[in-house]
Design an enzyme around this catalytic site. Structure first.
Site, PDB file in Angstrom:
ATOM      1  N   SER A  66      10.742 -23.782  19.577  1.00  0.00           N
ATOM      2  CA  SER A  66      10.007 -23.844  18.199  1.00  0.00           C
ATOM      3  C   SER A  66      10.713 -24.156  17.274  1.00  0.00           C
ATOM      4  CB  SER A  66       9.296 -22.326  18.397  1.00  0.00           C
ATOM      5  OG  SER A  66       8.747 -21.860  19.405  1.00  0.00           O
ATOM      6  N   GLU A  67      10.973 -25.169  16.843  1.00  0.00           N
ATOM      7  CA  GLU A  67      11.776 -25.921  16.011  1.00  0.00           C
ATOM      8  C   GLU A  67      11.447 -25.481  14.621  1.00  0.00           C
ATOM      9  OE1 GLU A  67      10.892 -27.869  18.274  1.00  0.00           O
ATOM     10  OE2 GLU A  67      12.573 -28.547  19.363  1.00  0.00           O
ATOM     11  N   HIS A 137      14.248 -40.996  21.177  1.00  0.00           N
ATOM     12  CA  HIS A 137      15.559 -40.131  21.157  1.00  0.00           C
ATOM     13  C   HIS A 137      16.656 -40.560  20.640  1.00  0.00           C
ATOM     14  CE1 HIS A 137      13.184 -37.107  23.295  1.00  0.00           C
ATOM     15  NE2 HIS A 137      14.237 -36.761  24.273  1.00  0.00           N
TER      16      HIS A 137
HETATM   17  C1  LIG Z   1      10.292 -31.010  20.059  1.00  0.00           C
HETATM   18  C2  LIG Z   1      11.335 -30.987  21.113  1.00  0.00           C
HETATM   19  N1  LIG Z   1      12.409 -30.105  21.197  1.00  0.00           N
HETATM   20  C3  LIG Z   1      13.405 -30.301  22.071  1.00  0.00           C
HETATM   21  C4  LIG Z   1      13.264 -31.085  23.020  1.00  0.00           C
HETATM   22  C5  LIG Z   1      14.333 -31.243  24.028  1.00  0.00           C
HETATM   23  N2  LIG Z   1      13.735 -30.804  25.507  1.00  0.00           N
HETATM   24  C6  LIG Z   1      13.555 -32.019  26.145  1.00  0.00           C
HETATM   25  S1  LIG Z   1      13.104 -31.329  27.487  1.00  0.00           S
HETATM   26  C7  LIG Z   1      13.232 -29.820  27.152  1.00  0.00           C
HETATM   27  C8  LIG Z   1      12.830 -28.594  27.987  1.00  0.00           C
HETATM   28  C9  LIG Z   1      11.328 -28.434  28.023  1.00  0.00           C
HETATM   29  O1  LIG Z   1      10.891 -27.606  28.668  1.00  0.00           O
HETATM   30  P1  LIG Z   1       9.459 -27.646  29.492  1.00  0.00           P
HETATM   31  O2  LIG Z   1       8.491 -28.279  28.143  1.00  0.00           O
HETATM   32  O3  LIG Z   1       9.207 -26.332  30.098  1.00  0.00           O
HETATM   33  O4  LIG Z   1       9.570 -28.643  30.336  1.00  0.00           O
HETATM   34  P2  LIG Z   1      10.540 -28.918  31.584  1.00  0.00           P
HETATM   35  O5  LIG Z   1      11.553 -29.727  31.111  1.00  0.00           O
HETATM   36  O6  LIG Z   1      10.662 -27.445  32.182  1.00  0.00           O
HETATM   37  O7  LIG Z   1       9.741 -29.803  32.469  1.00  0.00           O
HETATM   38  C10 LIG Z   1      13.767 -29.641  26.021  1.00  0.00           C
HETATM   39  C11 LIG Z   1      14.115 -28.555  25.080  1.00  0.00           C
HETATM   40  C12 LIG Z   1      12.234 -32.137  23.108  1.00  0.00           C
HETATM   41  N3  LIG Z   1      12.490 -33.192  23.920  1.00  0.00           N
HETATM   42  N4  LIG Z   1      11.373 -32.141  21.936  1.00  0.00           N
END
Ligand SMILES: Cc1ncc(C[n+]2csc(CCOP(=O)(O)OP(=O)(O)O)c2C)c(N)n1
Lengths: 351, 323
Positions: A66-67, A137
């Site tokens: 939650s940025e 990215h």
């Molecule tokens: C807004 C945002 N914050 C942080 C990230 C970095 N990030 C990429 S994947 C990820 C984990 C996401 O977890 P989830 O939504 O549960 O998906 P999963 O990777 O477990 O499939 C994060 C924190 C991002 N891509 N976008």
């Protein structure tokens, strides 16, 4: 280098950019109880300070994904008397908190006429290139951050500046954004062991020279350093590390230009609205009588693609920088083929 | 291709759908390890029952959107594997001409509308696509996949409210694999956190499914989508799953995972579960092995094709920015 009690000089091994940031963080935690670090995955290693969570479990904190809320919390905590360091692993993620950064923290002191205190939060934000990351990215938004009044914006280009800038940022009574090019995390340099500050608003002259001023910052500055190695005889090149985007140290630049009357800027973002454009505009307005039209070397005005076949053409290389310098100096071009590693893999050299 | 009744599910067919996702990714993993994939990847291995269970319950007109981890969503909606492979290899014939890579899946010919790695971002966008669908009087609904991490972004909660307010025909498919990169869910949520209460409190229907169980995901999707189609408003389907590999590499073991260890994950493997079911129903294991072999061969042929494809030329850098 540092001096021991018995007067002998200890030469420390060069350390990586990422480790310089960790060292600064640890020393800040030790020296100032108001300091804490927060961000998604930080205790597990995101941001390179994970091991500090074992020593300071209540000061190195994991967060929900939650940025906006976590950045807002840090802004508030800074207003409330703490010195939080927020880590965002990519600039795109930090933008979910744009209101908190640009409109809240940046304006807090001004909008209350100084009567509301300030929001002395430090935001460590990773920017820029990394293979295979593409349009969503690998952005940097340097120009955008530089255009936010009330925010101090610095870009460490080396382990030495990384450590000193982080310390200065946390100690400053203003919100500071530190844009960290991921490309540089593996670059090494000798760094003093003690706590020290690097000025948040001064450019640094990396190398003195007589006939051309090269102004750059971050990973573009790294390419410029390497370009000088390619050129060989560089007595004519003055290389300036901007360090700060807000404010830009125009004084240092104009003093250099008075001498060289030639200017090249190097950016690793798109040419439009680049930092180079700002530097050139102010230099021209400042009345420098240029011998050659100032040149800006930057990325194309399109998003950064993912395929390495395309990103190869997106970033200025050390060869491009060398040739831009040689062109301004009216010297013949060099022709060096770069390897796949040089083009696409982050450097691990020692400065 | 929604089956009408639960007892009409063709489990053999469902198994083949899931197996396509599994084998395709297993083969891509090999090429990732051989440094042929110059794109940041997030493998979907272990979560196949969710993509397949949901997409099998959708119609051709229905649209799907996804995340950084969308190889599976794309394939389950019928996306071309060879174009996906070419995209991962950075080739010009890839689904995004090499500009996007693994995190930007798209195949609009099968109504896989797009995916973005910015967490939560696709949730309001998919809701907007569904809004347009309703606005234009078109029949389809939209399903958007996102993880437990993404579901913590403010915009996701805001979208639940907005979608309910406008009765948007959207299914929110929350794949809860309990990790946001290396952050376990217990670091990120209070003990009192209850998504069902949040969603229903905002006027959104909510169902919980076992994401390792195709049948559970499928039947609950049929039910929710049926209601959404009739104008009943949005719903959340939260599926509990395991990702078998590390966040963005094909690593199988990660020392920071406790409880949710590889052994446990493999025990609940959705493919294993379905395989047992169809073997019990009389399909011969030998037949399944043969089918898997044929499938793998086809996947390898597609990969070989993709590896032969040309890279984009420098001019491609400047195309597709504007019309
Ligand atoms: C807004 C945002 N914050 C942080 C990230 C970095 N990030 C990429 S994947 C990820 C984990 C996401 O977890 P989830 O939504 O549960 O998906 P999963 O990777 O477990 O499939 C994060 C924190 C991002 N891509 N976008």
């Amino acid at each position: 280098m540092s001096t021991t009690k018995n007067g002998r000089t200890n030469v420390r091994e060069p350390i990586k950019y990422a480790d310089a940031l960790k060292e600064a963080t640890e020393q800040l935690l030790v020296s100032d109880p108001r300091v804490l670090v927060l961000g998604l995955g930080v205790p597990q290693g995101t941001g390179g300070v994970g091991s500090l969570a074992q020593i300071y479990p209540n000061r190195v904190l994991d967060m929900p994904t939650s940025e906006a809320a976590l950045t807002g919390l840090a802004v508030g905590a800074s207003i409330g008397g703490l010195r939080p360091i927020v880590f965002h692993d990519r600039v795109e993620f930090s933008l979910l908190a744009s209101d908190q950064m640009f409109t809240q923290a940046a304006k807090w002191r001004y909008m209350f006429g100084g009567n509301g205190g300030s929001a002395p939060v430090t935001l460590r934000i990773v920017v820029g290139r990394q293979w295979g990351n593409g349009p969503q990215h690998s952005q940097a938004f340097y120009g955008m951050f530089g255009g936010v009044m009330g925010l101090r914006v610095v870009i460490p280009s080396s382990p030495y500046t990384a450590k000193g800038l982080l310390i200065a940022a946390v100690r400053a009574d203003d919100p500071v954004v530190m844009l960290e090019p991921r490309w540089l995390y593996g670059v090494k340099e000798q760094v003093p062991e003690e706590l020290y500050e690097v000025s948040l608003n001064k450019a640094r002259i990396i190398k003195k020279g007589s006939d051309i001023t090269v102004v750059s910052y971050g990973d573009a500055l790294f390419a410029a350093r390497q370009a000088l190695e390619l050129i060989g005889d560089t007595t004519r090149v003055e290389l300036i590390d901007l360090v700060s985007l807000n404010p830009i140290d125009h004084k240092t630049i104009s003093a250099s230009l008075k001498k060289t009357r030639r200017l090249l800027t190097v950016d690793t973002t798109s040419s439009a609205f680049s930092v180079g454009s700002e530097v050139i505009a102010k230099a021209v307005q400042g009345g420098v009588e240029f011998m050659v039209t100032p040149q800006s070397l930057a990325c194309p005005d399109v998003p950064c693609p993912t395929s390495s076949a395309l990103s190869e053409f997106w970033y200025p290389t050390k060869v491009n920088v060398a040739n831009a310098i040689l062109n301004i100096l009216n010297k013949p071009k060099i022709d060096t083929k770069l390897t796949f590693e040089e083009l696409h893999m982050a450097p691990t050299v020692t400065l | 291709m929604a089956y009408l009744k639960k007892d009409m599910i063709d489990f053999h067919k469902a198994y083949s759908h899931m197996l396509r996702l599994r084998v395709a990714q297993e083969e891509l993993v090999k090429h990732y390890l051989n440094k042929k994939v110059f794109s940041m990847v997030h493998f979907y291995i272990g979560q196949e029952a969710v993509a397949t269970g949901v997409c099998d319950a959708l119609k051709v007109d229905d649209q799907v959107m996804g995340t950084h981890r969308s190889h599976g969503h794309y394939l389950a909606k019928g996306g071309s594997f060879r174009m996906l492979a070419a995209e991962l290899f950075g080739r010009v014939t890839g689904s995004a001409h090499g500009k996007g890579g693994s995190m930007h899946q798209v195949d609009r010919s099968v109504n896989f509308t797009g995916s973005s790695p910015l967490l939560g971002s696709a949730v309001p966008i998919a809701t907007g696509v569904a809004f347009a669908q309703k606005y234009l009087g078109k029949p389809g609904v939209v399903a958007v996949f996102y993880g437990d991490g993404a579901s913590e972004e403010g915009v996701v909660y805001e979208t639940y409210n907005l979608a309910a307010l406008r009765k948007v025909p959207i299914l929110f498919v929350l794949e809860n694999n309990q990790w946001s990169i290396n952050s376990p869910i217990k670091n990120r949520r209070s003990q009192g956190y209850n998504l069902e209460k949040i969603a229903t409190g905002l006027g959104v229907k909510y169902e919980h499914a076992d994401g390792n169980d195709y049948e559970d995901v499928y039947t609950k999707t049929v039910k929710l989508v049926g209601s959404i189609r009739k104008g009943g408003g949005p719903a959340v389907l939260e599926c509990l799953v395991y990702r078998h590999m590390a966040h963005s590499t094909p690593l199988m073991e990660e020392k920071h995972r406790t409880g949710d260890v590889l052994e446990e994950r493999l025990k609940k493997d959705p493919l294993k579960k379905l395989k047992i079911k169809i073997v019990m129903s009389g399909v011969l294991e030998k037949k399944l092995a043969k089918e898997e072999e044929n499938l793998r061969q086809k996947i390898c042929t597609d990969i070989a094709w993709a590896l032969e494809q040309p890279y984009p030329s420098k001019e491609e850098l400047y195309t597709n920015v504007y019309n």
